[in-house]
Design an enzyme around this catalytic site. Structure first.
Site, PDB file in Angstrom:
ATOM      1  N   ASP A 112      36.095  -8.134  -9.087  1.00 23.43           N
ATOM      2  CA  ASP A 112      36.646  -7.641 -10.030  1.00 23.43           C
ATOM      3  C   ASP A 112      37.993  -6.756  -9.687  1.00 23.43           C
ATOM      4  O   ASP A 112      37.790  -5.894  -8.549  1.00 23.43           O
ATOM      5  CB  ASP A 112      35.644  -6.552 -10.589  1.00 23.43           C
ATOM      6  CG  ASP A 112      35.972  -5.763 -11.799  1.00 23.43           C
ATOM      7  OD1 ASP A 112      37.233  -5.533 -12.024  1.00 23.43           O
ATOM      8  OD2 ASP A 112      35.410  -5.148 -12.583  1.00 23.43           O
ATOM      9  N   HIS A 113      39.082  -7.206 -10.208  1.00 21.60           N
ATOM     10  CA  HIS A 113      40.161  -6.723  -9.512  1.00 21.60           C
ATOM     11  C   HIS A 113      40.567  -5.302  -9.901  1.00 21.60           C
ATOM     12  O   HIS A 113      41.341  -4.606  -9.287  1.00 21.60           O
ATOM     13  CB  HIS A 113      41.518  -7.432 -10.056  1.00 21.60           C
ATOM     14  CG  HIS A 113      42.202  -7.911  -9.240  1.00 21.60           C
ATOM     15  ND1 HIS A 113      42.908  -7.089  -8.210  1.00 21.60           N
ATOM     16  CD2 HIS A 113      43.275  -9.096  -8.683  1.00 21.60           C
ATOM     17  CE1 HIS A 113      43.788  -7.411  -7.494  1.00 21.60           C
ATOM     18  NE2 HIS A 113      44.109  -8.653  -7.841  1.00 21.60           N
ATOM     19  N   ARG A 114      39.819  -4.619 -10.759  1.00 22.06           N
ATOM     20  CA  ARG A 114      39.761  -3.160 -10.910  1.00 22.06           C
ATOM     21  C   ARG A 114      39.212  -2.485  -9.760  1.00 22.06           C
ATOM     22  O   ARG A 114      39.608  -1.370  -9.332  1.00 22.06           O
ATOM     23  CB  ARG A 114      39.106  -2.869 -12.452  1.00 22.06           C
ATOM     24  CG  ARG A 114      39.592  -3.566 -13.593  1.00 22.06           C
ATOM     25  CD  ARG A 114      38.711  -3.511 -14.732  1.00 22.06           C
ATOM     26  NE  ARG A 114      37.446  -3.825 -14.531  1.00 22.06           N
ATOM     27  CZ  ARG A 114      36.310  -3.770 -15.337  1.00 22.06           C
ATOM     28  NH1 ARG A 114      36.644  -3.038 -16.503  1.00 22.06           N
ATOM     29  NH2 ARG A 114      35.164  -4.383 -15.238  1.00 22.06           N
ATOM     30  N   ALA A 115      38.234  -3.087  -9.197  1.00 25.88           N
ATOM     31  CA  ALA A 115      37.443  -2.442  -8.143  1.00 25.88           C
ATOM     32  C   ALA A 115      37.940  -3.030  -6.753  1.00 25.88           C
ATOM     33  O   ALA A 115      37.710  -2.092  -5.768  1.00 25.88           O
ATOM     34  CB  ALA A 115      35.835  -2.723  -8.209  1.00 25.88           C
ATOM     35  N   PRO A 132      38.978  -8.186 -14.971  1.00 26.60           N
ATOM     36  CA  PRO A 132      39.696  -9.219 -14.725  1.00 26.60           C
ATOM     37  C   PRO A 132      39.300  -9.714 -13.109  1.00 26.60           C
ATOM     38  O   PRO A 132      39.308  -9.092 -12.205  1.00 26.60           O
ATOM     39  CB  PRO A 132      41.245  -8.186 -14.422  1.00 26.60           C
ATOM     40  CG  PRO A 132      40.388  -6.872 -14.100  1.00 26.60           C
ATOM     41  CD  PRO A 132      39.070  -7.088 -14.843  1.00 26.60           C
TER      42      PRO A 132
END
Lengths: 418, 83
Positions: A392-395, A218
């Site tokens: 990376d919106h997860r990180a 994402p």
């Protein structure tokens, strides 16, 4: 066979550069492997003595295959000859360490690469087909029945290459005498790939990595304008003092500033693996380098934050030369903890890049353009560059990403400290 | 060096950097970078190669004066007239 990128499934061992009995040390180049990205020099990560080769020159083997047995220093040198060495996967007797040379980092992505199981290869279950999602997709595209394909991957898994080979065999007129079935995982290497094949292979590798990125990551995107007048003035002065051989390019300043800024934003420097962020060990900046005939690679310059501008320039120059000559080292291909792309040369002002998995960020730079710049109530003309961050919106989150770009800006205002 | 020799030299070094070009089709009066895809590293490599071949070091400040093949000749001619 080390994984030299998220998209690599197999490689062909082109040449051994050592022989059994040779003493080797960490970092030595011991073999050359051919991949979609061209010829890669494989570095070893232990000190020791080469015991024997388990893969011969010309063989194409899946990622994870043991290439050679090395008696590491401190281990009993008297090594029993391993009985009938099979190419897949490790069956080394304990005193010898099976070595998949160097650059297992970044940790191989989870879904496609089951760690090579110790002991004999797993038998494929008759009920369930062992096939990677990528290979399945390729099979569907090429109209190949996966059940009829012989797998050569770890544990007999069907790889993309198997599918493609099957498709080719299907397309070719059947040879008059039925060809002997190729022994699994021991297919002789194709003769040196033709340029067009290489092009196509690289295109597929890029396609696989970028499709995976957009499927799984994402992305969020941020951009900011940076006044480059101080940096460019400093560079002009600096280059006056240097001979043409030692001149710096402004991109070297950008790389250093990115690396220094990353020290305070570790969540942008590393990998997303197995559902969690794994920080990079060191700041190894991958530099996107396009090839003259199409395609690109993004090999790393190591520890950019600790190098001075001259060292980074030397590293970049060397890297560009070797990319164009088609010879890179395994650690350069596998180690990058972030990528920087500078498309400014082609005349665009904005670049919003696609993250190279399993990395978690990409920094983009457009071209430097003169723009009206308002400061303290006055408008002047400044050389301005547009810096962007794909995160990376997860990180990480946009807030921290924004602070990172602000830090990058601050660093470029003090070029003498880079 | 004659003008033709200088032109040939620059074209040879350019071909080393961009092997895909057809040097006979380079228009000497048109900006080289409009005809050949060169990035700043390529330009630097070209300047290094010219320096190695001729001993002439072209300062960065002069780059804007040297856009076409004819510009290269005009720039290098007086600096190479005795060679």
């Amino acid at each position: 066979m080390p994984s030299l990128g998220a998209d690599m499934e197999a490689g062909t061992l082109v040449q051994w550069l050592v022989k059994p009995g040779d003493r080797i040390k960490r970092g030595d180049v011991i073999a050359v492997v051919e991949t979609e990205k061209g010829a890669i020099e494989i570095e070893v990560f232990v000190n020791g003595i080469v015991h024997s080769f388990t893969v011969q020159e010309g063989e194409k083997v899946p990622v994870g295959t043991v290439l050679a047995l090395i008696a590491a220093d401190g281990e009993a040198p008297a090594v029993p000859t391993p009985p009938a060495i099979k190419p897949v996967p490790p069956i080394a007797p304990p005193p010898v360490r099976p070595v998949t040379p160097a650059a297992a980092a970044p940790p191989p992505r989870a879904e496609k690469q089951p760690a090579p199981a110790p002991g004999p290869a797993l038998q494929p279950s008759p009920a369930r087909l062992r096939i990677s999602p990528l290979a399945m997709r390729v099979a569907m595209e090429l109209g190949v029945d996966p059940a009829a394909v012989k797998g050569t991957g770890p544990g007999g898994a069907i790889t993309r290459f198997d599918v493609e080979a099957a498709a080719k065999a299907k397309a070719a007129p059947p040879p008059t005498p039925p060809a002997a079935p190729a022994p699994a995982a021991l297919k002789p290497a194709r003769p040196a790939m033709m340029a067009a094949d290489k092009q196509a292979a690289m295109r597929r590798a890029i396609a696989a990595a970028m499709a995976r990125s957009k499927r799984e990551i994402p992305h969020y995107y941020l951009g900011t304008r940076i006044d480059m007048s101080r940096a460019m003035a400093w560079l002009r002065e600096e280059n006056l003092k240097r001979s043409v051989n030692d001149r710096l390019l402004y991109s070297v300043m950008l790389l250093k500033a990115v690396a220094l800024a990353l020290r305070d934003f570790p969540e942008l420097n590393g990998f997303w693996v197995d559902g969690a962020f794994k920080p990079g060990e060191g700041i190894h900046v991958g530099v996107a380098i396009s090839l003259r005939l199409g395609g690109l690679v993004a090999p790393a310059i190591h520890d950019v934050d600790k190098k001075n501008l001259s060292e980074i320039m030397t590293g970049l120059h060397d890297l560009v030369k070797r990319v164009r000559a088609g010879v890179l080292r395994s650690s350069e291909i596998a180690d990058a903890t972030i990528t920087v792309t500078s498309l400014g040369e082609q005349g665009v002002e904005h670049v919003f890049g696609v993250i190279y998995p399993p990395q978690v960020a990409l920094v983009g730079f457009g071209k430097i353009v003169e723009q009206p710049w308002a400061q303290a109530g006055m408008v002047g003309v400044r050389p301005v560059i547009m810096a962007s961050l794909s995160g990376d919106h997860r990180a990480s989150d946009g807030h921290r990403g924004g602070l990172f770009l602000a830090a990058l800006d601050r660093l470029l205002q003090e070029p003498e400290r880079l | 060096m004659t003008d033709e020799e200088i032109k040939a030299l620059v074209l040879r070094e350019l071909s080393n950097i961009a092997p895909e070009i057809d040097s006979s089709r380079i228009d000497p009066a048109v900006n080289v970078r409009d005809q050949v895809d060169l990035d700043s590293m390529n330009v630097l490599d070209l300047m290094i190669a010219i320096h190695q071949a001729t001993g002439v070091e072209i300062p960065e400040a002069d780059y804007p004066k040297i856009l076409t093949l004819n510009d290269f000749v005009a720039y290098l001619r007086p600096r190479l007239k005795d060679r």
